[in-house]
Write a protein that holds these residues in place. Structure first.
Motif, PDB file in Angstrom:
ATOM      1  N   VAL A   1       0.758  -1.084  -0.032  1.00  9.87           N
ATOM      2  CA  VAL A   1      -0.007  -0.145  -0.107  1.00  9.87           C
ATOM      3  C   VAL A   1       0.918   1.195   0.064  1.00  9.87           C
ATOM      4  CG1 VAL A   1      -0.115  -0.130   2.527  1.00  9.87           C
ATOM      5  CG2 VAL A   1      -1.871   1.339   1.174  1.00  9.87           C
ATOM      6  N   PRO A   2       0.529   2.146  -1.124  1.00 11.68           N
ATOM      7  CA  PRO A   2       1.459   3.418  -0.916  1.00 11.68           C
ATOM      8  C   PRO A   2       0.983   4.332   0.410  1.00 11.68           C
ATOM      9  CG  PRO A   2      -0.320   3.763  -2.405  1.00 11.68           C
ATOM     10  CD  PRO A   2      -0.441   2.239  -1.821  1.00 11.68           C
ATOM     11  N   LEU A   3       2.241   4.797   0.791  1.00 11.91           N
ATOM     12  CA  LEU A   3       1.979   5.621   1.971  1.00 11.91           C
ATOM     13  C   LEU A   3       2.092   7.092   1.432  1.00 11.91           C
ATOM     14  CD1 LEU A   3       1.932   6.654   5.195  1.00 11.91           C
ATOM     15  CD2 LEU A   3       4.281   6.496   5.217  1.00 11.91           C
ATOM     16  N   VAL A   4       0.940   7.753   1.407  1.00 14.95           N
ATOM     17  CA  VAL A   4       0.863   9.158   0.551  1.00 14.95           C
ATOM     18  C   VAL A   4       0.570  10.301   1.638  1.00 14.95           C
ATOM     19  CG1 VAL A   4      -0.530  10.589  -1.214  1.00 14.95           C
ATOM     20  CG2 VAL A   4      -0.125   7.939  -1.529  1.00 14.95           C
ATOM     21  N   LEU A   5       1.365  11.274   1.597  1.00 15.31           N
ATOM     22  CA  LEU A   5       1.420  12.458   2.499  1.00 15.31           C
ATOM     23  C   LEU A   5       1.439  13.768   1.579  1.00 15.31           C
ATOM     24  CD1 LEU A   5       3.639  11.397   5.087  1.00 15.31           C
ATOM     25  CD2 LEU A   5       1.434  11.186   5.420  1.00 15.31           C
ATOM     26  N   ASP A   6       0.498  14.489   1.570  1.00 10.01           N
ATOM     27  CA  ASP A   6       0.237  15.596   0.799  1.00 10.01           C
ATOM     28  C   ASP A   6       0.184  15.493  -0.511  1.00 10.01           C
ATOM     29  OD1 ASP A   6      -0.051  17.318   3.073  1.00 10.01           O
ATOM     30  OD2 ASP A   6       1.933  18.104   3.195  1.00 10.01           O
ATOM     31  N   GLY A   7      -0.349  14.558  -1.008  1.00 10.27           N
ATOM     32  CA  GLY A   7      -0.394  13.899  -2.494  1.00 10.27           C
ATOM     33  C   GLY A   7       0.998  13.345  -2.947  1.00 10.27           C
ATOM     34  N   VAL A   8       1.796  12.968  -2.221  1.00  5.90           N
ATOM     35  CA  VAL A   8       3.042  12.594  -2.545  1.00  5.90           C
ATOM     36  C   VAL A   8       3.246  11.179  -2.009  1.00  5.90           C
ATOM     37  CG1 VAL A   8       5.735  12.727  -2.686  1.00  5.90           C
ATOM     38  CG2 VAL A   8       4.209  14.744  -2.779  1.00  5.90           C
ATOM     39  N   ALA A   9       3.379  10.040  -2.611  1.00  4.92           N
ATOM     40  CA  ALA A   9       3.906   8.610  -2.058  1.00  4.92           C
ATOM     41  C   ALA A   9       5.257   8.757  -1.748  1.00  4.92           C
ATOM     42  CB  ALA A   9       3.547   7.838  -3.191  1.00  4.92           C
ATOM     43  N   VAL A  10       5.447   8.907  -0.446  1.00  8.62           N
ATOM     44  CA  VAL A  10       6.782   8.741   0.209  1.00  8.62           C
ATOM     45  C   VAL A  10       7.291   7.317   0.472  1.00  8.62           C
ATOM     46  CG1 VAL A  10       6.140  10.891   1.377  1.00  8.62           C
ATOM     47  CG2 VAL A  10       5.712   8.858   2.627  1.00  8.62           C
ATOM     48  N   ALA A  11       6.528   6.526   0.676  1.00  5.01           N
ATOM     49  CA  ALA A  11       7.087   5.011   0.655  1.00  5.01           C
ATOM     50  C   ALA A  11       5.939   4.059   0.186  1.00  5.01           C
ATOM     51  CB  ALA A  11       7.281   4.983   2.233  1.00  5.01           C
ATOM     52  N   THR A  12       6.213   2.685   0.160  1.00  6.93           N
ATOM     53  CA  THR A  12       5.262   1.688   0.333  1.00  6.93           C
ATOM     54  C   THR A  12       5.372   0.818   1.453  1.00  6.93           C
ATOM     55  OG1 THR A  12       6.641   0.531  -1.153  1.00  6.93           O
ATOM     56  CG2 THR A  12       5.012   1.846  -2.333  1.00  6.93           C
ATOM     57  N   VAL A  13       4.233   0.000   1.641  1.00  4.38           N
ATOM     58  CA  VAL A  13       4.315  -0.587   3.001  1.00  4.38           C
ATOM     59  C   VAL A  13       3.566  -2.181   2.457  1.00  4.38           C
ATOM     60  CG1 VAL A  13       3.910  -0.821   5.250  1.00  4.38           C
ATOM     61  CG2 VAL A  13       4.016   1.382   4.252  1.00  4.38           C
ATOM     62  N   PRO A  14       4.414  -3.171   2.566  1.00  8.45           N
ATOM     63  CA  PRO A  14       3.763  -4.527   2.433  1.00  8.45           C
ATOM     64  C   PRO A  14       2.665  -4.719   3.277  1.00  8.45           C
ATOM     65  CG  PRO A  14       5.966  -4.648   2.500  1.00  8.45           C
ATOM     66  CD  PRO A  14       5.817  -3.475   2.852  1.00  8.45           C
ATOM     67  N   VAL A  15       1.389  -5.035   2.628  1.00  8.11           N
ATOM     68  CA  VAL A  15       0.195  -5.232   3.655  1.00  8.11           C
ATOM     69  C   VAL A  15       0.466  -6.164   4.793  1.00  8.11           C
ATOM     70  CG1 VAL A  15      -2.420  -5.811   3.677  1.00  8.11           C
ATOM     71  CG2 VAL A  15      -1.292  -4.216   2.017  1.00  8.11           C
ATOM     72  N   ALA A  16       1.221  -7.318   4.035  1.00  7.29           N
ATOM     73  CA  ALA A  16       1.289  -8.543   5.059  1.00  7.29           C
ATOM     74  C   ALA A  16       2.123  -8.052   6.377  1.00  7.29           C
ATOM     75  CB  ALA A  16       2.207  -9.574   4.441  1.00  7.29           C
ATOM     76  N   ASP A  17       2.969  -6.965   6.196  1.00  6.25           N
ATOM     77  CA  ASP A  17       3.679  -6.174   7.312  1.00  6.25           C
ATOM     78  C   ASP A  17       2.873  -5.455   8.643  1.00  6.25           C
ATOM     79  OD1 ASP A  17       5.906  -7.432   6.267  1.00  6.25           O
ATOM     80  OD2 ASP A  17       6.830  -5.454   5.822  1.00  6.25           O
ATOM     81  N   LEU A  18       1.652  -5.251   7.918  1.00  4.90           N
ATOM     82  CA  LEU A  18       0.499  -4.382   8.937  1.00  4.90           C
ATOM     83  C   LEU A  18      -0.309  -5.387   9.564  1.00  4.90           C
ATOM     84  CD1 LEU A  18      -0.314  -1.432   6.352  1.00  4.90           C
ATOM     85  CD2 LEU A  18       1.395  -1.717   8.120  1.00  4.90           C
ATOM     86  N   LEU A  19      -0.554  -6.733   9.091  1.00  3.14           N
ATOM     87  CA  LEU A  19      -1.387  -7.650   9.588  1.00  3.14           C
ATOM     88  C   LEU A  19      -0.968  -8.455  10.820  1.00  3.14           C
ATOM     89  CD1 LEU A  19      -3.246  -8.464   6.243  1.00  3.14           C
ATOM     90  CD2 LEU A  19      -4.221  -7.016   7.907  1.00  3.14           C
ATOM     91  N   PRO A  20      -1.635  -8.894  11.562  1.00  4.00           N
ATOM     92  CA  PRO A  20      -1.106  -9.930  12.537  1.00  4.00           C
ATOM     93  C   PRO A  20      -1.065 -11.193  12.217  1.00  4.00           C
ATOM     94  CG  PRO A  20      -3.649  -9.388  12.923  1.00  4.00           C
ATOM     95  CD  PRO A  20      -3.014  -8.531  11.825  1.00  4.00           C
TER      96      PRO A  20
END
Length: 202
Positions: free
Chosen positions: A183-202
């Motif tokens: 999932v893209p991490l978007v701040l003020d309209g800019v994608a500053v990073a991407t995060v694997p969804v699997a890393d967010l889930l238990p």
């Protein structure tokens, strides 16, 4: 990744007080001690609404997401956990909020909807409230990006393009990111990073 539309309808009135309160009345009740941290309520659309009970998987996932995002945030941003954000008629306490750094670390005021660049709710028992009521409130407040980390369906639901104040506030874009996606991490309209969804889930 797939697209979806969500029908926004009220869900919380069965858990809300009958009287309605302005934002200022609610804040005065907190300041005077009439409401304390032991009162598990938040103000949603001028109603005092019982917060959903939390369980270990919920709280552990909030901590997990906070750690993962903290590693990827550029300088100048903070993550707040289960702390108030002020809207015109609501003062929810989202599980996570990404906000600009404040010189006083928000000790003199709560962040406003304008400060909140990304709000995140971790949902299992709260899923309908997060998909409908919180989405409506956040869209009305023009919060640019809103994530629901859906534990039951093991996906992240990313809401973008808020309507702002109108008769039927909503997000024009809702994308579902599966556990195999990033999932893209978007701040003020800019994608500053991407995060694997699997890393967010238990």
């Amino acid at each position: 990744m797939s697209t979806a539309t969500t029908q926004i309808t009220p869900t919380f009135l069965g858990y809300a007080s009958i009287p309605r309160f302005s934002l200022r009345q609610y804040q005065r009740m907190i300041e005077s001690g009439s409401l304390t941290p032991d009162d598990k309520v938040e103000l949603l659309e001028n109603y005092l609404v019982l917060k959903m009970p939390r369980n270990p998987v919920h709280d552990g996932t909030v901590l997990r997401i906070s750690k993962r995002l903290a590693r990827r945030l550029p300088a100048g941003w903070d993550i707040r956990s289960q702390s108030a954000v002020v809207f015109s008629d609501s003062q929810p306490e989202p599980d996570l909020a990404v906000v600009p750094e404040d010189k006083d670390d928000y000790t003199t005021r709560h962040p406003s909807a304008t400060d909140a660049r990304l709000l995140i709710e971790v949902a299992n028992t709260s899923l309908l409230r997060d998909q409908q009521d919180k989405a409506r409130i956040y869209a009305r407040g023009s919060v640019a990006c809103y994530w629901i980390v859906n534990l039951d369906d093991r996906r992240v639901e990313v809401h973008a393009q808020p309507s702002g104040p109108c008769d039927a506030p909503a997000y024009a874009s809702i994308l579902h990111y599966a556990a195999t996606d990033s999932v893209p991490l978007v701040l003020d309209g800019v994608a500053v990073a991407t995060v694997p969804v699997a890393d967010l889930l238990p």
